[in-house]
Enzyme design. Structure first.
Site, short mmCIF file in Angstrom:
data_model
loop_
_atom_site.label_atom_id
_atom_site.label_comp_id
_atom_site.label_asym_id
_atom_site.label_seq_id
_atom_site.Cartn_x
_atom_site.Cartn_y
_atom_site.Cartn_z
N ASP A 52 0.83 -1.21 0.00
CA ASP A 52 0.00 0.00 0.00
C ASP A 52 0.87 1.27 0.00
O ASP A 52 0.68 2.18 -0.80
CB ASP A 52 -0.82 -0.02 1.30
CG ASP A 52 -2.29 0.15 1.06
OD1 ASP A 52 -2.71 0.04 -0.09
OD2 ASP A 52 -3.02 0.39 2.04
N GLU A 77 -3.41 8.08 2.07
CA GLU A 77 -3.97 7.52 3.29
C GLU A 77 -2.88 7.11 4.29
O GLU A 77 -3.04 7.22 5.49
CB GLU A 77 -4.80 6.28 2.88
CG GLU A 77 -5.42 5.56 4.05
CD GLU A 77 -6.34 4.43 3.61
OE1 GLU A 77 -6.40 4.12 2.41
OE2 GLU A 77 -6.99 3.86 4.49
N ASP A 153 -5.71 7.12 -2.91
CA ASP A 153 -5.93 5.87 -2.18
C ASP A 153 -5.24 4.78 -2.99
O ASP A 153 -5.71 4.38 -4.05
CB ASP A 153 -7.43 5.57 -2.04
CG ASP A 153 -7.65 4.41 -1.08
OD1 ASP A 153 -6.67 3.69 -0.80
OD2 ASP A 153 -8.79 4.21 -0.62
N ILE A 155 -4.66 1.55 -2.63
CA ILE A 155 -5.47 0.34 -2.85
C ILE A 155 -6.74 0.48 -2.03
O ILE A 155 -6.69 0.46 -0.80
CB ILE A 155 -4.73 -0.95 -2.40
CG1 ILE A 155 -3.47 -1.16 -3.24
CG2 ILE A 155 -5.66 -2.17 -2.52
CD1 ILE A 155 -2.70 -2.42 -2.90
N ASP A 156 -7.83 0.68 -2.71
CA ASP A 156 -9.10 0.71 -1.98
C ASP A 156 -9.65 -0.71 -1.97
O ASP A 156 -9.53 -1.45 -2.94
CB ASP A 156 -10.09 1.67 -2.64
CG ASP A 156 -11.37 1.77 -1.82
OD1 ASP A 156 -11.28 2.14 -0.64
OD2 ASP A 156 -12.44 1.44 -2.36
N THR A 158 -8.87 -2.96 0.62
CA THR A 158 -7.67 -3.74 0.96
C THR A 158 -8.02 -5.18 1.32
O THR A 158 -7.28 -6.10 0.97
CB THR A 158 -6.93 -3.07 2.16
OG1 THR A 158 -7.15 -1.68 2.09
CG2 THR A 158 -5.46 -3.35 2.11
N ASP A 308 -10.92 8.38 -0.67
CA ASP A 308 -11.82 7.42 -1.30
C ASP A 308 -12.64 8.07 -2.41
O ASP A 308 -12.90 7.45 -3.44
CB ASP A 308 -12.85 6.88 -0.28
CG ASP A 308 -12.24 5.95 0.75
OD1 ASP A 308 -11.37 5.15 0.38
OD2 ASP A 308 -12.67 6.01 1.92
C1 2IP Z 1 -12.19 1.29 2.75
C2 2IP Z 1 -12.81 0.28 1.84
C3 2IP Z 1 -13.99 -0.29 2.54
C4 2IP Z 1 -15.06 0.77 2.75
C5 2IP Z 1 -14.45 1.93 3.51
C6 2IP Z 1 -13.16 2.44 2.89
O1 2IP Z 1 -10.95 1.69 2.24
O2 2IP Z 1 -13.22 0.83 0.62
O3 2IP Z 1 -14.45 -1.37 1.81
O4 2IP Z 1 -16.12 0.22 3.47
O5 2IP Z 1 -15.37 2.98 3.52
O6 2IP Z 1 -12.60 3.44 3.66
P1 2IP Z 1 -17.31 -0.61 2.78
O7 2IP Z 1 -16.70 -1.81 2.15
O8 2IP Z 1 -18.21 -0.92 3.96
O9 2IP Z 1 -17.90 0.31 1.79
P2 2IP Z 1 -9.56 0.82 2.41
O10 2IP Z 1 -9.78 -0.52 1.88
O11 2IP Z 1 -8.61 1.65 1.61
O12 2IP Z 1 -9.27 0.85 3.88
CA CA Z 2 -10.06 3.41 0.85
#
Ligand code: 2IP
Ligand code: CA
Length: 384
Positions: A52, A77, A153, A155-156, A158, A308
Site C-alpha cells: 500500500d 492515506e 488511495d 489500494i481501496d 484492501t 476514497d
Molecule cells: C475502505 C474500503 C472499505 C469501505 C471503507 C473504505 O478503504 O473501501 O471497503 O467500506 O469505507 O474506507 P465498505 O466496504 O463498507 O464500503 P480501504 O480498503 O482503503 O481501507
Molecule cells: Ca479506501
C-alpha cells in the site's frame, strides 16, 4: 499533460498491485499472517501495508517529480515511515534507480532481496499511455498547478485485495464488467483525485481497476478518468469511447450500499421500489455508479475518506452527477457537494479531519436525489 501523467501513474500502481498478487513469492508474503508470538510485533508491519505504502509513494514521486508545484499538496492515506524487525525506522519511497529502490526495500523486508527486486522493477518500469486500457485523453486543460491538491488511495478495498479471488458470482471471468460484483478482486481500485485548494471542489479523477477481467491466465485492468473544470467537462466514458460499456443504462433503479448500512435505510429504499445491492469497496461502489450499474451509492455514516471519493467525484461531475453530503441532503434539505479541503476544525487527527463527515450520496443523474431524500427524510425533519 497532467491528466495523462496521472493515468500512467495509476497504471504503475495497478501493475504493482497485480504483481503482488500474481508473483508467487510476493503473494506468499501478502497473505502471510503475523503470529501472535512474533518477536517484537510493534516493529514488524505487514507486507500488505508495505504494498500500500509503496504504491502511494510511487504515485507521489511520479506526480510530484513532473509537477513540482504540486508536490507539497499530494496526500495519501498511509504514513510512509516503516519499522523493520530490527526496529529501524525507514521512510519508504521511490528513489532514482531501480537498484536504489530495491536496496531500500530490502531493509524494510528484513533482507528479502528477491521481493525487493521484484517490487523495484515494477516501480521503475517504463510506461506510456498506450499501455493503459483507457480512452486516450485528447483535451487541453489549463490549470494553475500550485493551486491543486491531490488525494491518493493506493489500494481501496484492501481486504478484498488480500483475500479476494475472482468475483464470487462470476463463473468465467472473461469480461463481465456489465455485472455488479458483490465481492472479490474486481472491487479493488486505485483512486487518484485532484481538487481545487481554494474551493475544495473535485476537478480531475482517475479510477483504475487493476483486476477488471481475467483472461488467458492473467488479470487485466481498466482505467476510467474524468475532468470537471470551469471550461472542460469530459470523461473516458463517452459515446464513441472504446471503453464505453454498451451496458450503461440510465435509470437502473439500483442503489448500492455498504454491507454495514443501517437496516432502516435499506427498508425505506426498498419501500420506494429500489433494488439494493451490496459490495465491499467505497471506490468500487462509486465506479459502479459512474458506469451506470447503479443509480446511486449511498452511505449514511462518516466511514469514507477524502482519498476514497475525490477521484470518483470528479468522474461523476464530468458526467453531470455529483457526490453530496448525506446528512445535509436528508435532514436539512441541502445538496452540498463533498469538499476536499482537510477539515481544520476537526483537529490533527487524520481520521477525523479527512473523513467524509455526515455520509455521502453519489449519483450520476441529479433527478434521483429528490426521490432518495423524500424516502429517507424523517417526518420530524425540517426542510420539506
Ligand atoms: C475502505 C474500503 C472499505 C469501505 C471503507 C473504505 O478503504 O473501501 O471497503 O467500506 O469505507 O474506507 P465498505 O466496504 O463498507 O464500503 P480501504 O480498503 O482503503 O481501507
Ligand atoms: Ca479506501
Amino acid at each position: 499533460m497532467l491528466l495523462e501523467a496521472l493515468i500512467i501513474a495509476s497504471e504503475r500502481a495497478a501493475n504493482i498491485a497485480r504483481k503482488c498478487r500474481e508473483d508467487e513469492h510476493l503473494f506468499k508474503l501478502l497473505i502471510e499472517e503475523k503470529s501472535e508470538d512474533e518477536a517484537n510485533p510493534r516493529f514488524v508491519q505487514d507486507f500488505k501495508t508495505l504494498a500500500d505504502v509503496l504504491i502511494q509513494e510511487t504515485l507521489k514521486h511520479d506526480i510530484g517529480n513532473q509537477y513540482p508545484e504540486m508536490k507539497e499538496n499530494i496526500k495519501g492515506e498511509e504514513s510512509n515511515v516503516f519499522c523493520n524487525a530490527l526496529g529501524e525506522r525507514i521512510s519508504v519511497e521511490k528513489l532514482e534507480s531501480s537498484t536504489q529502490t530495491a536496496e531500500l526495500l530490502s531493509k524494510v523486508l528484513n533482507d528479502d532481496p528477491e521481493a525487493a527486486h521484484l517490487l523495484a522493477e515494477e516501480v521503475h518500469r517504463d510506461l506510456t499511455i498506450d499501455d493503459v486500457a483507457t480512452q486516450r485523453p485528447d483535451v487541453e486543460i489549463s490549470l494553475n498547478y500550485a493551486k491543486l491538491g491531490v488525494w491518493i488511495d493506493p489500494i481501496d478495498s484492501t481486504a478484498e485485495y488480500i483475500n479476494g479471488t475472482k468475483d464470487k458470482d462470476c463463473q468465467d471471468c472473461q469480461d463481465d464488467s456489465q455485472t455488479f460484483s458483490t465481492g472479490g478482486l474486481k472491487c479493488v481500485t486505485v483512486l487518484i483525485g485532484v481538487y481545487d485548494l481554494e474551493t475544495g471542489g473535485a476537478i480531475m479523477g482517475i479510477v483504475n481497476q487493476p483486476f477488471s477481467s481475467y483472461q488467458d491466465g492473467r488479470w487485466r485492468g481498466k482505467c476510467y478518468w474524468g475532468v470537471y473544470t470551469d471550461t472542460v467537462k469530459c470523461c473516458s466514458i463517452t459515446s464513441d469511447s472504446q471503453t464505453e460499456p454498451s451496458y450503461v443504462k440510465v435509470g437502473t433503479n439500483v442503489v448500492c450500499l455498504s454491507g454495514s448500512e443501517d437496516q432502516s435505510i435499506k427498508d425505506k429504499l426498498r419501500s420506494g421500489g429500489f433494488e439494493l445491492v451490496e459490495a465491499p469497496g467505497a471506490g468500487y461502489k462509486m465506479l459502479a455508479t459512474v458506469v451506470g450499474l447503479a443509480d446511486v451509492y449511498l452511505l449514511s455514516k462518516s466511514s469514507t475518506f477524502k482519498w476514497d471519493s475525490c477521484g470518483p467525484h470528479a468522474l461523476l461531475r464530468s458526467l453531470s452527477g455529483d457526490i453530496v453530503v448525506f446528512e445535509d441532503a436528508v435532514h436539512r434539505d441541502e445538496t452540498i457537494s463533498v469538499n476536499y479541503r482537510v477539515d481544520s476544525e476537526a483537529g490533527t487527527n487524520k481520521i477525523e479531519s479527512c473523513c467524509n463527515k455526515g455520509g455521502i450520496i453519489a449519483f450520476r443523474n441529479c433527478s434521483i436525489i429528490n426521490k432518495i431524500v423524500s424516502l429517507l427524510r424523517d417526518e420530524n425533519d425540517g426542510g420539506a
